[in-house]
Design an enzyme around this catalytic site. Structure first.
Site, mmCIF file in Angstrom:
data_model
loop_
_atom_site.group_PDB
_atom_site.id
_atom_site.type_symbol
_atom_site.label_atom_id
_atom_site.label_comp_id
_atom_site.label_asym_id
_atom_site.label_seq_id
_atom_site.Cartn_x
_atom_site.Cartn_y
_atom_site.Cartn_z
ATOM 1 N N ARG A 173 18.931 -28.856 33.661
ATOM 2 C CA ARG A 173 17.718 -29.408 34.027
ATOM 3 C C ARG A 173 16.512 -28.953 33.268
ATOM 4 N NH1 ARG A 173 17.309 -29.165 40.436
ATOM 5 N NH2 ARG A 173 18.253 -27.313 40.131
ATOM 6 N N GLY A 220 16.340 -19.312 35.291
ATOM 7 C CA GLY A 220 15.268 -18.615 36.147
ATOM 8 C C GLY A 220 14.762 -19.155 37.330
ATOM 9 N N THR A 273 11.825 -18.928 40.749
ATOM 10 C CA THR A 273 10.476 -18.585 41.240
ATOM 11 C C THR A 273 10.503 -18.286 42.939
ATOM 12 O OG1 THR A 273 9.735 -20.768 41.365
ATOM 13 C CG2 THR A 273 9.106 -19.583 39.509
ATOM 14 N N TYR A 286 7.819 -12.723 39.362
ATOM 15 C CA TYR A 286 8.206 -13.524 38.250
ATOM 16 C C TYR A 286 7.579 -12.867 37.057
ATOM 17 C CZ TYR A 286 8.616 -17.753 35.330
ATOM 18 O OH TYR A 286 8.851 -18.698 34.543
ATOM 19 N N PRO A 301 7.106 -19.768 27.067
ATOM 20 C CA PRO A 301 6.510 -21.153 27.218
ATOM 21 C C PRO A 301 5.324 -20.958 28.309
ATOM 22 C CG PRO A 301 8.828 -21.051 27.877
ATOM 23 C CD PRO A 301 8.410 -19.652 27.529
ATOM 24 N N ILE A 355 4.900 -26.127 31.488
ATOM 25 C CA ILE A 355 5.656 -27.238 30.859
ATOM 26 C C ILE A 355 5.865 -28.277 31.989
ATOM 27 C CG2 ILE A 355 7.764 -27.873 29.653
ATOM 28 C CD1 ILE A 355 5.892 -25.821 28.070
#
Length: 240
Positions: A12, A84, A86, A147, A177, A180
């Site tokens: 995803r 990852g 959060t 994070y 990044p 995004i």
């Protein structure tokens, strides 16, 4: 024979874009996922890319996954540590569980996976490891001490691993990044998002495919002389 690539959290968002880009580059890709079986099945139907389920924060699960992929697809040449999560809260409100889970998945997951593939890469004299950090690991963010710490740790982890792998033809790089346009941002209120976009010099959110293009370069033969670097893809939001 095409090189075998693992993309963690690869079904995803940014991970999907990376998986597809590597497949289009001619790689044999296995995308990992942690829990959403329906999304993984839909991803495979859509892309033709194999998936495998394991918890990147669990060392034994990662070792088992690497062994299975080696047996089913061949030696692993490319690892993209993208998985990852959060668990946002300010320091005053953050629980130990919120801290621990993010560190376990986002940072320890990178160690677990690299530990599984690095010896083989070193022995064969070629390997590419790309770890996905974050602009918030570079500049910090309110409500994200967990994070930001994990992503900042990824940047240091990458540099040290690059030093260890360089003489053996194994490169390690990071991509940081910015914001995004993926599902991860969907919970951010519109007014907050407007303020975020206002801080990005190019005036828009990034696209997952823009991160994927960075990964395809760093995992290619053209990047033989690039290691220990952090490539910031953030629209100019954070420069240093």
């Amino acid at each position: 024979m095409s090189r075998v690539a693992i993309v963690t959290g690869g079904t995803r968002g940014i991970g999907e874009a990376i998986s597809v880009a590597l497949k289009n580059q001619g790689r044999t890709v296995v995308a990992s996922y942690g829990g959403n079986d329906a999304a993984a099945e839909a991803f495979t139907d859509r892309t033709g890319i194999a998936t495998q389920k394991w918890d990147v924060g669990d060392f034994d699960s990662c070792m088992d996954a690497v062994e299975k992929i080696n047996a089913d697809h061949g030696d692993i040449d490319i690892l993209v540590n993208n998985a990852g999560i959060t668990r946002d809260a300010t320091m005053m409100k953050m629980s130990w569980e919120q801290w621990d889970e993010v560190i376990r998945v986002d940072l320890t997951g990178c160690f677990n996976m690299a530990k599984g593939v690095f010896p083989g890469m070193r022995t064969r004299g070629w390997g590419r490891i790309v770890n996905i950090g974050s602009v918030n690991g570079q500049g910090g963010q309110i409500g994200q001490v967990n994070y930001a710490a994990a992503k900042s740790g990824i940047h240091g982890f990458t540099k040290s691993l690059a030093m260890e792998g360089a003489r053996y033809g194994v490169t390690a790089n990071a991509i940081a990044p910015g914001y995004i346009a993926t599902e991860m941002l969907s919970s951010i209120p519109e007014k907050v998002m407007e303020k975020i976009v206002a801080q990005i010099p190019v005036g828009r959110l990034g696209q997952a495919e823009e991160i994927a293009r960075g990964v395809t370069f760093l995992t290619s033969d053209d990047a033989d002389f690039v290691t220990g670097s952090t490539l910031s893809i953030n629209g100019g939001q954070h420069m240093y």
